[in-house]
Design a protein around this motif. Structure first.
Motif, PDB file in Angstrom:
ATOM      1  N   VAL A   1     143.036 -28.774  87.469  1.00 18.29           N
ATOM      2  CA  VAL A   1     142.177 -28.051  86.677  1.00 18.29           C
ATOM      3  C   VAL A   1     142.566 -28.200  85.002  1.00 18.29           C
ATOM      4  N   GLY A   2     144.015 -28.750  84.853  1.00 17.42           N
ATOM      5  CA  GLY A   2     144.554 -28.719  83.535  1.00 17.42           C
ATOM      6  C   GLY A   2     146.012 -28.859  83.560  1.00 17.42           C
ATOM      7  N   ALA A   3     146.669 -28.583  82.558  1.00 18.55           N
ATOM      8  CA  ALA A   3     148.088 -28.964  82.707  1.00 18.55           C
ATOM      9  C   ALA A   3     148.904 -28.174  81.701  1.00 18.55           C
ATOM     10  N   ALA A   4     150.176 -27.449  81.939  1.00 14.72           N
ATOM     11  CA  ALA A   4     151.062 -26.779  80.980  1.00 14.72           C
ATOM     12  C   ALA A   4     152.272 -27.379  81.051  1.00 14.72           C
ATOM     13  N   ALA A   5     152.790 -27.446  79.495  1.00 14.25           N
ATOM     14  CA  ALA A   5     154.082 -27.841  79.296  1.00 14.25           C
ATOM     15  C   ALA A   5     154.822 -27.253  78.478  1.00 14.25           C
ATOM     16  N   LEU A   6     156.087 -27.075  78.630  1.00 16.09           N
ATOM     17  CA  LEU A   6     156.901 -26.371  77.691  1.00 16.09           C
ATOM     18  C   LEU A   6     157.822 -27.437  77.204  1.00 16.09           C
ATOM     19  N   VAL A   7     157.719 -27.528  75.730  1.00 16.31           N
ATOM     20  CA  VAL A   7     158.248 -28.934  75.284  1.00 16.31           C
ATOM     21  C   VAL A   7     159.052 -28.532  73.888  1.00 16.31           C
TER      22      VAL A   7
END
Length: 189
Positions: free
Chosen positions: A149-155
């Motif tokens: 349903v989506g994405a999450a990134a810590l960058v």
């Protein structure tokens, strides 16, 4: 099961969050063994808190809801809403294992909401050093874990525009970028 939890602050709640910081840290200490990544989102060069990110491995959905809604800041009314989704750790590591460590350049939370791509989000390729700057990344999933349903990134990236490129914008209805930093106690992830 891995879960992504993003508590978004209610406007004007920074003083309340600061007053409850010891309770918040003590609460999170209970989940240290399953913590993949955590930390605050901010604005104004880190001066104003805007939210709190926690990526954590928990026994299941009921435990995840308890984790999110029994949190002291939530109970005190510091947060305006909570994004809680199943998540999959594409990197297979915790933020404590990130080569860049807790210190470093600017860091960001990048959220892709309303997945409309095919397959699922993956590690970026051919985008300079973005893959090397990934602290944590994974798809946001439906409650049963079967649908992206989506994405999450810590960058870690030079700026918000570079961080945004970790996700293919056309694959999402919306992409948000928030200033983020490592959280937790100084001697722990």
């Amino acid at each position: 099961m891995e879960f992504f939890c993003y508590h978004r602050d209610r406007a004007g709640s920074t003083a309340l969050r600061e007053a409850l910081n010891d309770e918040h840290l003590a609460y999170m200490d209970r989940f240290a063994d399953g913590m993949i990544a955590r930390g605050p989102t901010t604005t104004d060069g880190g001066e104003t808190l805007t939210g709190s990110v926690h990526v954590v491995d928990l026994p299941g959905p009921e435990a995840a809801r308890a984790f999110a809604f029994e949190e002291p800041n939530y109970q005190a009314g510091a947060y305006r809403d909570v994004l809680l989704r199943r998540w999959r750790n594409l990197l297979g590591r915790t933020m404590g294992e990130y080569a860049g460590g807790p210190e470093g350049g600017p860091r960001y939370l990048v959220l892709g909401l309303g997945w409309r791509g095919t397959g699922g989000p993956g590690i970026p390729a051919g985008q300079g050093g973005l893959a090397a700057g990934l602290v944590a990344m994974g798809p946001l999933l439906s409650d049963d874990g079967a649908t992206v349903v989506g994405a999450a990134a810590l960058v870690e990236a030079a700026d918000a525009a570079e961080a945004r490129r970790v996700l293919v914008a056309d694959d999402y209805a919306a992409v948000e970028v928030h200033d983020w930093s490592f959280g937790g106690r100084p001697d722990a992830s």
